[in-house]
Scaffold this active site. Structure first.
Site, PDB file in Angstrom:
ATOM      1  N   HIS A  40      68.072  62.009  -2.856  1.00  0.00           N
ATOM      2  CA  HIS A  40      68.868  62.938  -2.046  1.00  0.00           C
ATOM      3  C   HIS A  40      70.259  62.346  -1.872  1.00  0.00           C
ATOM      4  O   HIS A  40      70.486  61.186  -2.201  1.00  0.00           O
ATOM      5  CB  HIS A  40      68.222  63.136  -0.668  1.00  0.00           C
ATOM      6  CG  HIS A  40      68.306  61.891   0.159  1.00  0.00           C
ATOM      7  ND1 HIS A  40      67.414  60.837   0.014  1.00  0.00           N
ATOM      8  CD2 HIS A  40      69.200  61.488   1.093  1.00  0.00           C
ATOM      9  CE1 HIS A  40      67.760  59.860   0.845  1.00  0.00           C
ATOM     10  NE2 HIS A  40      68.844  60.220   1.507  1.00  0.00           N
ATOM     11  N   HIS A 125      76.687  58.984  -2.714  1.00  0.00           N
ATOM     12  CA  HIS A 125      75.872  58.289  -3.714  1.00  0.00           C
ATOM     13  C   HIS A 125      74.396  58.579  -3.498  1.00  0.00           C
ATOM     14  O   HIS A 125      73.983  58.965  -2.408  1.00  0.00           O
ATOM     15  CB  HIS A 125      76.124  56.780  -3.639  1.00  0.00           C
ATOM     16  CG  HIS A 125      75.619  56.168  -2.377  1.00  0.00           C
ATOM     17  ND1 HIS A 125      76.329  56.218  -1.188  1.00  0.00           N
ATOM     18  CD2 HIS A 125      74.468  55.511  -2.101  1.00  0.00           C
ATOM     19  CE1 HIS A 125      75.632  55.615  -0.238  1.00  0.00           C
ATOM     20  NE2 HIS A 125      74.497  55.175  -0.762  1.00  0.00           N
TER      21      HIS A 125
END
EC number: 3.1.4.58
Length: 180
Positions: A40, A125
């Site tokens: 995620h 990220h």
């Protein structure tokens, strides 16, 4: 309850991240690698909260996404956050104005309910591994991986719970708010 706000990914994106992770594992001596279902993009780590704050967080998410349209993200690099001889390895995302607008709106709405803004710069990220020790130099490792330009559709934001199920870390959606 330990919670965070995230952008969840479609299965094809998780599958691709798993491919990158498998290449990384093959080039690593050791590491604690993220399970595929947990991939995620964290927009806001909140941490431990009691149930009374959950409803306020949901309302903050609702307000933050008002008027927000779907957008796309793209992978742009593999990076690391060094931790001594080990590293957190991640796949970075190309900077998109829409992502930063969404991030700022969420931060601002959460601040209204006394959840402090993040002090560090937002670095979008996806963590693929923690405590990773590569068999080779990081720059040599990077030369062996070329990221595909896969579009990642962002059409919702999720409030996630981080919990252990049978000893395995799981990220479970508690609330999902679609943009439209």
């Amino acid at each position: 309850m330990r919670v965070f706000i995230a952008i969840e990914f479609q299965d094809k994106i998780k599958d691709y991240l798993k491919e990158i992770q498998d290449l990384t594992k093959a080039k690593s001596e050791k590491g604690n690698f993220t399970i595929k279902d947990n991939f995620h993009l964290t927009l806001k780590f909140i941490g431990e909260v009691d149930l009374t704050l959950i409803e306020k967080i949901k309302e903050a998410i609702d307000k933050a996404v008002i008027g927000h349209n779907n957008f796309k993200l793209y992978f742009n690099k593999i990076g690391k956050f060094p931790r001594g001889s080990k590293s957190i390895l991640w796949v970075g995302l190309k900077i998109e104005k829409e992502l930063y607008l969404l991030y700022d709106k969420i931060e601002n709405e959460l601040e209204k309910i006394n959840i402090k803004k993040e002090e560090r710069k937002f670095t979008p990220h996806i963590t693929i591994g923690r405590e990773v020790v590569l068999k080779e130099n990081f720059n040599n490792f990077l030369k062996e991986i070329e990221l595909k330009k896969l579009p990642i559709l962002v059409d919702k934001v999720s409030l996630m719970e981080s919990t252990r199920v049978n000893g395995e870390l799981k990220y479970i959606p508690l609330y999902v708010k679609n943009f439209k």
